[in-house]
Each structure stands twice: as C-alpha cells, then as structure tokens.
Design a protein around this motif. Structure first.
Motif, PDB file in Angstrom:
ATOM      1  N   GLY A  12     -18.229   9.142  -7.712  1.00  0.00           N
ATOM      2  CA  GLY A  12     -19.130   8.706  -7.964  1.00  0.00           C
ATOM      3  C   GLY A  12     -20.410   9.186  -7.063  1.00  0.00           C
ATOM      4  O   GLY A  12     -21.166  10.151  -7.443  1.00  0.00           O
ATOM      5  N   SER A  41     -18.287  10.637 -12.433  1.00  0.00           N
ATOM      6  CA  SER A  41     -18.754   9.694 -13.150  1.00  0.00           C
ATOM      7  C   SER A  41     -20.268   9.540 -12.992  1.00  0.00           C
ATOM      8  O   SER A  41     -20.928   8.825 -13.881  1.00  0.00           O
ATOM      9  CB  SER A  41     -18.162   8.396 -12.631  1.00  0.00           C
ATOM     10  N   TRP A  42     -20.894  10.227 -12.132  1.00  0.00           N
ATOM     11  CA  TRP A  42     -22.354  10.348 -12.061  1.00  0.00           C
ATOM     12  C   TRP A  42     -22.661  11.836 -12.030  1.00  0.00           C
ATOM     13  O   TRP A  42     -22.873  12.534 -11.027  1.00  0.00           O
ATOM     14  CB  TRP A  42     -22.851   9.701 -10.838  1.00  0.00           C
ATOM     15  N   LYS A  69     -20.700   6.896 -18.117  1.00  0.00           N
ATOM     16  CA  LYS A  69     -20.919   7.115 -16.797  1.00  0.00           C
ATOM     17  C   LYS A  69     -20.541   5.733 -15.781  1.00  0.00           C
ATOM     18  O   LYS A  69     -20.411   4.721 -16.226  1.00  0.00           O
ATOM     19  CB  LYS A  69     -22.281   7.434 -16.743  1.00  0.00           C
ATOM     20  N   HIS A  70     -20.395   6.264 -14.624  1.00  0.00           N
ATOM     21  CA  HIS A  70     -20.372   5.223 -13.740  1.00  0.00           C
ATOM     22  C   HIS A  70     -19.061   4.070 -13.939  1.00  0.00           C
ATOM     23  O   HIS A  70     -19.052   3.161 -13.617  1.00  0.00           O
ATOM     24  CB  HIS A  70     -21.427   4.136 -13.594  1.00  0.00           C
ATOM     25  N   HIS A  72     -14.680   4.193 -12.967  1.00  0.00           N
ATOM     26  CA  HIS A  72     -13.755   4.623 -12.609  1.00  0.00           C
ATOM     27  C   HIS A  72     -12.613   5.014 -13.671  1.00  0.00           C
ATOM     28  O   HIS A  72     -11.842   5.856 -13.663  1.00  0.00           O
ATOM     29  CB  HIS A  72     -13.215   3.636 -11.516  1.00  0.00           C
ATOM     30  N   THR A 268     -16.515   2.483  -2.742  1.00  0.00           N
ATOM     31  CA  THR A 268     -17.587   2.670  -3.785  1.00  0.00           C
ATOM     32  C   THR A 268     -18.527   1.263  -3.697  1.00  0.00           C
ATOM     33  O   THR A 268     -19.863   1.573  -3.683  1.00  0.00           O
ATOM     34  CB  THR A 268     -17.311   2.738  -5.157  1.00  0.00           C
ATOM     35  N   LYS A 275     -27.366   2.777  -6.559  1.00  0.00           N
ATOM     36  CA  LYS A 275     -27.508   2.795  -7.704  1.00  0.00           C
ATOM     37  C   LYS A 275     -28.650   1.833  -8.198  1.00  0.00           C
ATOM     38  O   LYS A 275     -29.327   1.963  -9.260  1.00  0.00           O
ATOM     39  CB  LYS A 275     -26.201   2.306  -8.723  1.00  0.00           C
TER      40      LYS A 275
END
Length: 335
Positions: A12, A41-42, A69-70, A72, A268, A275
């Motif tokens: 991410g 993922s980003w 998105k975002h 795992h 994370t 974020k």
C-alpha cells in the motif's frame, strides 16, 4: 511448465517494509523456483518507487489493483487472476511486514504440501477469542488449483446475502456494504456459506462472531473444511504489552530460536495516518513502537545503498507533517 511457486504480497504505502520484504526474499535463495508479484493497492502511491527506482525491483512483477483499492485481500486476488494460466503449482501469500530469515525458507513451506495432493494449505493456525479460528494469508502456502476453484465460486456468486448461523444480513442493511457481491473473490469474501457442512459450520462459529465478520482469507479457510486437508505449521506466536494494549509481537515460522520466516504484524496499521485521521486508540498506542521496530529491522536487513531512496520518498510525502496532522504526534524513526 512455469516455475513452481508464485510469491504474492499486497503493498500500500510503507516503503521501508516493502524494501525489507523484497530484499529478504532475494537474499535467501531456495531450491524451489519462484517468482515475486506485488499488488499495488494504492496505485500511483510514491512508496512503490522504493523498489522500482532501485535494483530491488528487478524480476518483481507489479499488479495495479483495479477492482478495489486499499485491500490486502483484493490485492492477492488480482495477483491470483494475473497468474492463473502461468503454470504455478502453489501461491505463497505474505504481508509486506514479513522477512525471510534463512536460505531454504520456501522449501520448508513447500515440503508441507509436496507429495500430499489432499493438502491445500500450510500456514499459521490462529485461534484467539471468538474472532480468529483460521489460517490467514499472512505467510501461507496455498495449492493453486484449490484457490482457483474457490475464487471462481466467489466471483460467480451474485447473492447479496451475508450468511451466518447467528443471523443473516443483506448488503443493503444499515452498516453493510452492497458492493461486496461485485468485488470479492476467495481471499476477500465475507458473505459466509449458505448451507455449511458440519465442519464448515464449526469453523465459522468458532472464529466469526456475526455476519460479514470474516477477515482476509477466513472465508476460504472455512470453505475448504472437509474438502481439503490443512497443515498447521510449527510457529511461536508471541504477544507483547504495548501502552494500554496487548498485541502480537511476531509470528516465528519454525520457532523463535531458529525461524525460517517472520511476520511482524502492525506494519500497515502503523501508517494509517497516511490515509486518514487516526481515531483508533489501539493504533495510536501501538504505532510508535511499531514504527521504531520497523526502522530498526529495515536498517539491519536492507543495505544502506537503498536507504536514500526511502528518505527521498519520505521528504517528498512530507511524512512528518502528515503524521502530526492525522496522528497528533510525530515519531522521528518514521523518517
């Protein structure tokens, strides 16, 4: 026939952990042939340049997440779809806050599945309270044919019902997510099992407190019960006391005294402030220790020639100001 194992992880926004994970994989060779895949993922986040603008990125295939998105879990699914026809026998799924410790670590995992066609999964069995009773994809080896079967099943399921023995819910109910039926696959599925077998029901009731409360890979674990065997690999899963909270210190695959592979946890979550504003007291209390630990492991593992790229990215993101803004305090080791 391609290589035997695809190693997949979702990245991410944490450049130090990404460098640590990738460098440790490359530094510790195995007899088992493998390829490395990183799901972004980003997409477009500058932290991926920690490997793409150094030679750490050589031989690493990036997969930009499109469907969601975002996540795992969705990142692992998008890797799975990208490798479905490449001839891999197994997929090793890991987090970026992991480190391979010694040569042969992947051979150690593969040994649990090779020659055992009924075994579909080998990893750490996590049993804690009423919300963990599964093997999750933090550092786990899966059989590809099993993954593809259950992934197809989840992707083709258009139902909006979230099944649970204590009561079903709909995606349109308050607090639920009506988009789940359109985006999830075998790792991200949270809709439960409509008519579970006794073994599947046992796994659900032991580890999922209510409808939709499936963590990444947990539906998959429940779904394979009675159809595939599992190997609960030997680990030391160790907890420590943080200010106000107890949380995992690490999972040591093979044992803490002589580990093959380590999952450190919290990597994370400690950067949630990249974020959004952080209001979770658990994250606020643990993040300083997580960030200091990450910095120490990164410096111990990754040669100094790669460090300046991370410092450059941190200056570009102005992480000190961002952390103050969204966390309310600053930890110098974040730089």
């Amino acid at each position: 026939m391609g290589k035997k194992v695809a190693i997949g992880m979702t990245h991410g926004h944490c450049p130090k952990w990404l460098q640590t994970a990738i460098y440790s994989l490359k530094k510790n060779p195995n007899r088992t042939e493998s390829d490395i895949y990183v799901a972004c993922s980003w997409p477009g986040h500058p932290s991926i340049r920690a490997i793409t603008e150094t030679d750490l990125g050589e031989g690493v295939t990036l997969v930009d997440c499109v469907r969601r998105k975002h996540s795992h879990a969705t990142g692992l699914e998008e890797i799975l779809e990208s490798i479905a026809d490449k001839g891999y026998e197994y997929m090793f799924c890991m987090e970026t806050d992991c480190r391979a410790i010694k040569p042969g670590w992947l051979d150690w995992f593969v040994n649990f599945l090779d020659g055992k066609p009924d075994v579909g999964i080998a990893g750490f069995f996590w049993h804690e309270g009423d919300h963990h009773y599964n093997i999750n994809p933090s550092a786990t080896l899966y059989r590809m044919d099993m993954l593809l079967k259950y992934h197809k099943e989840a992707r083709e399921n258009n139902s909006d019902v979230f099944y649970h023995p204590r009561g079903n819910r709909l995606g349109t109910d308050p607090g639920m997510d009506p988009t789940i039926k359109d985006v999830v696959g075998c790792f991200a599925e949270t809709r439960g099992i409509k008519d579970p077998t006794p073994k599947q029901l046992d796994a659900v009731t032991r580890g999922v407190p209510q409808a939709a409360w499936f963590e990444p890979g947990q539906w998959l674990y429940c779904r394979l019960q009675g159809e595939w065997e599992e190997v609960r690999v030997p680990v030391d899963h160790i907890y420590m006391q943080y200010p106000g909270h107890t949380a995992p210190e690490g999972t040591y695959y093979g044992g803490k005294a002589d580990p093959q592979f380590i999952h450190y946890w919290g990597g994370t979550r400690s950067y949630d402030w990249k974020k959004h504003p952080v209001t979770c007291n658990f994250v606020k209390s643990c993040a300083p220790a997580w960030i200091k630990r990450e910095d120490k492991i990164w410096r111990e593992t990754v040669p100094a020639i790669y460090h300046e790229k991370v410092h450059e990215l941190n200056r570009e993101e102005d992480v000190a100001a961002k952390m103050m803004e969204n966390m309310g305090f600053f930890v110098s080791e974040v730089l």
